[in-house]
Design an enzyme around this catalytic site. Sequence first.
Site, mmCIF file in Angstrom:
data_model
loop_
_atom_site.group_PDB
_atom_site.id
_atom_site.type_symbol
_atom_site.label_atom_id
_atom_site.label_comp_id
_atom_site.label_asym_id
_atom_site.label_seq_id
_atom_site.Cartn_x
_atom_site.Cartn_y
_atom_site.Cartn_z
ATOM 1 C CG HIS A 169 -2.150 -1.306 0.987
ATOM 2 N ND1 HIS A 169 -1.963 -2.128 2.675
ATOM 3 C CD2 HIS A 169 -2.935 -1.169 0.320
ATOM 4 C CE1 HIS A 169 -2.830 -2.877 2.379
ATOM 5 N NE2 HIS A 169 -3.279 -2.692 0.754
ATOM 6 C CG ASP A 175 1.695 -0.785 3.811
ATOM 7 O OD1 ASP A 175 2.132 -0.995 4.544
ATOM 8 O OD2 ASP A 175 1.370 -2.172 2.592
HETATM 9 C C1 XUL Z 1 -8.809 -6.354 1.434
HETATM 10 C C2 XUL Z 1 -7.412 -6.747 0.520
HETATM 11 C C3 XUL Z 1 -6.721 -5.244 0.109
HETATM 12 C C4 XUL Z 1 -5.844 -5.400 -1.117
HETATM 13 C C5 XUL Z 1 -5.093 -4.600 -1.212
HETATM 14 O O1 XUL Z 1 -9.798 -7.368 0.330
HETATM 15 O O2 XUL Z 1 -7.362 -7.928 -0.295
HETATM 16 O O3 XUL Z 1 -5.787 -6.541 0.943
HETATM 17 O O4 XUL Z 1 -5.444 -6.969 -1.402
HETATM 18 O O5 XUL Z 1 -5.709 -3.721 -0.954
#
Ligand code: XUL
Length: 345
Positions: free
Chosen positions: A49, A52
């Site tokens: 992210h 992150d």
């Molecule tokens: C939520 C999910 C997230 C995405 C990344 O369900 O899967 O972790 O993969 O933002």
Amino acid sequence: MTTAYRFSFGPWNIHTGADPFGPEVRPAIAFGRKVKLCRELGFQAMQFHDDDAVPEPEKKTPAQLEKAAVEVRKILEAEGLAAEFVAPRLWENPLGIDGGYTANDPAVRHWAIERSKKAIDIARGLGTKLMVLWLAREGTYIRESKNALDSHKYLLAAINAMLEYDKEIEIAIEPKPNEPTDHAYIPTIGHALALASQAADPSRVGGLIETAHALLAGLDPSDEMAFALSLGKLWSVHLNDQNGLKFDEDKSFGMANLRAAYNQVRILELAGYAESGRYIGLDVKALRTQKAGADLRHLTNSRQLFLALVEKVRTFDRKLEQQCVADRDYEALEMAVIAHLMGLK
Ligand code: XUL
Ligand code: MN
């Protein structure tokens, strides 16, 4: 065992076990240690992210973001790792409480696009062109609270703003039908790729399919993957598992439904996914009950099971398959698959 597949996970896949009903049950593991573990466990890349990689992106200029991300890239490269993608994390900011791109407040929609541009700055520094959009709060709890006609236009506008900001990036939409919202916009890969086809540059918009998300939509993950693969649009996967229609469990791959896992691997094999250079992302979580020190098994087990299923797919008797299909004897085919998975003679 094949070595052709490349694996990735995100820092959130090694976690403290906190859930909505209780606090941390394991000590937090520092980012630097997670990077080392990533390599030691046999993975080739980390997923991110935006925050992150670089905390508080809103407070930094594009140049500062890129510079900070380059430092993270060096930490990865020291371990021989790459960054797979960056996803703007709009859903944890109080501004995004009712969604970002589809918020009713135009100032929030503006913020969401600006934050996404910052995620792109971070991606540049990390050395990846892939952006992932999990549209967490882009939906509603109360249907009448948004105009869904407008919402889809706003989503397209946000995607186009990102494509315009950086002519190199590619966007993979990660569909999910619910959680945290009651109903999310773009619940399936069909929705995602229909939206992609309307983008300013459709060639730069594709999808990421997560096993559990497809199951929560009541769909077969391998068919969802096949749909994207047939259009050249499966740009990553989040393999995991899910025991029916409940909260998004992020179980280890293959642990709830081995046959469905086999079929996901089969479709990736049939499509030559390994040769595409795309990663096998594992969006799995350790059970809250795991003790510290035994809290990485979800990653190693998922990877091990994936590779074991690759072998199962590659060693399935093709002649028998063809014969069963020619005879239209699908009962025999099904038993042959189960016997193969169970090692029955
Ligand atoms: C939520 C999910 C997230 C995405 C990344 O369900 O899967 O972790 O993969 O933002
Ligand atoms: Mn995911």
